[in-house]
Design a protein around this motif. Sequence first.
Motif, mmCIF file in Angstrom:
data_model
loop_
_atom_site.group_PDB
_atom_site.id
_atom_site.type_symbol
_atom_site.label_atom_id
_atom_site.label_comp_id
_atom_site.label_asym_id
_atom_site.label_seq_id
_atom_site.Cartn_x
_atom_site.Cartn_y
_atom_site.Cartn_z
ATOM 1 N N CYS A 249 8.082 -18.485 7.708
ATOM 2 C CA CYS A 249 9.103 -19.257 8.425
ATOM 3 C C CYS A 249 10.296 -19.529 7.513
ATOM 4 O O CYS A 249 11.455 -19.375 7.919
ATOM 5 N N TYR A 250 10.008 -19.909 6.263
ATOM 6 C CA TYR A 250 11.093 -20.159 5.306
ATOM 7 C C TYR A 250 11.883 -18.877 5.027
ATOM 8 O O TYR A 250 13.108 -18.922 4.848
ATOM 9 N N ARG A 251 11.187 -17.740 4.983
ATOM 10 C CA ARG A 251 11.884 -16.473 4.729
ATOM 11 C C ARG A 251 12.889 -16.171 5.847
ATOM 12 O O ARG A 251 13.954 -15.604 5.593
ATOM 13 N N LEU A 252 12.530 -16.531 7.074
ATOM 14 C CA LEU A 252 13.459 -16.321 8.183
ATOM 15 C C LEU A 252 14.714 -17.176 8.006
ATOM 16 O O LEU A 252 15.832 -16.723 8.280
ATOM 17 N N PHE A 253 14.526 -18.405 7.537
ATOM 18 C CA PHE A 253 15.697 -19.245 7.269
ATOM 19 C C PHE A 253 16.499 -18.688 6.095
ATOM 20 O O PHE A 253 17.731 -18.797 6.066
ATOM 21 N N ASP A 254 15.801 -18.086 5.114
ATOM 22 C CA ASP A 254 16.513 -17.444 4.001
ATOM 23 C C ASP A 254 17.432 -16.338 4.512
ATOM 24 O O ASP A 254 18.489 -16.068 3.922
ATOM 25 N N MET A 255 17.015 -15.676 5.597
ATOM 26 C CA MET A 255 17.819 -14.586 6.165
ATOM 27 C C MET A 255 18.997 -15.100 6.984
ATOM 28 O O MET A 255 19.792 -14.304 7.483
ATOM 29 N N GLY A 256 19.092 -16.415 7.144
ATOM 30 C CA GLY A 256 20.195 -16.979 7.916
ATOM 31 C C GLY A 256 19.901 -17.158 9.390
ATOM 32 O O GLY A 256 20.829 -17.377 10.184
ATOM 33 N N LYS A 257 18.616 -17.066 9.763
ATOM 34 C CA LYS A 257 18.257 -17.245 11.171
ATOM 35 C C LYS A 257 18.427 -18.706 11.579
ATOM 36 O O LYS A 257 18.189 -19.623 10.788
ATOM 37 N N SER A 258 18.820 -18.911 12.819
ATOM 38 C CA SER A 258 18.935 -20.270 13.347
ATOM 39 C C SER A 258 17.557 -20.788 13.741
ATOM 40 O O SER A 258 16.591 -20.025 13.855
ATOM 41 N N ALA A 259 17.470 -22.101 13.965
ATOM 42 C CA ALA A 259 16.193 -22.692 14.361
ATOM 43 C C ALA A 259 15.721 -22.120 15.694
ATOM 44 O O ALA A 259 14.519 -21.890 15.891
#
Length: 309
Positions: A249-259
């Motif tokens: 989940c954190y990796r997705l936020f690292d990629m700039g994904k929105s919530a």
Amino acid sequence: MTQREEPLWEGRKPHYTDPLRGRLPELERCMIRHRALQMILIIYHAEELKREVLEIVAAQRDCKNAVNDEDRPAEEEVPDRKKVKRAFDALVRDGVLTPDERREMVDLIGRRNSIAHHLDQVTADLSTDAWVRDHLTYMPDRQEHDYEALDRLEAMRRLLEERTIAKHYVGVMSMRGIFFEATEKALRDDIRRLDRRIRKLVRERRTAIQALNKEMSIEATELVGDFHPRWPENRYHRGRLTPRGVEVCYRLFDMGKSAMAVAHIMELSLSSARARERQWRTLGGETRAVPQLESIPKVHIPVRYEDMR
């Protein structure tokens, strides 16, 4: 014999998820109110059309009996359905209506009962619940809201009035329209306001969907195979993320994904995705220390049937 390479696991088949967990967005809320107001007017005009047909035919019959100096025959007790059928038969016989127009009016009058008896089906398509959406695919004959029914009812009432005048039918005056006039004006004003609001929200929804679709792809990233966001070992059976699931989940936020994108990709609720985003920011966000996914110990979770779909 060469050993065949097994393809990387691409996750469960994509399935509709509801990040809002049943809480309707503003667009669906406005559409429900819009339909509800329309249904009130449909019920009213359908009942008025039915009453007008019965009253016009009865008044014409009484007038003919009076002209011919005949006593009005005693009315036999018949079901309401038969009265309506006989009234329409008389209108078609006198050339007031064509058979097609009669069928149209009967269908529109039937809308009243369809709404009353199947109100749960009329708005079910606006639900965001995944189970409801899946179940509707097995109900091809369910009652759907007809956005044109109100206009058609009004057109049929005007047609009936014009035809009875042209055929020199006896006119019938009623106070019901005056009693309902103020209410109808208020309902129509609300419908117009909701219509404008819905059009604006639809444009915003389309823009949001286009932006979200651009975020949904995880191709050419490390999140494949055992590290796929929907890999069964990323969450416990009750839905809580495992340590590896949290890191994915954190990796997705690292990629700039929105919530919202993370909620769809990992099949989380939007509130859970936002909570994870806050935790990710607390850890430093894009500057946090990133552990190796392989170093995170796996959690043994028994495989369930739904995980293999």
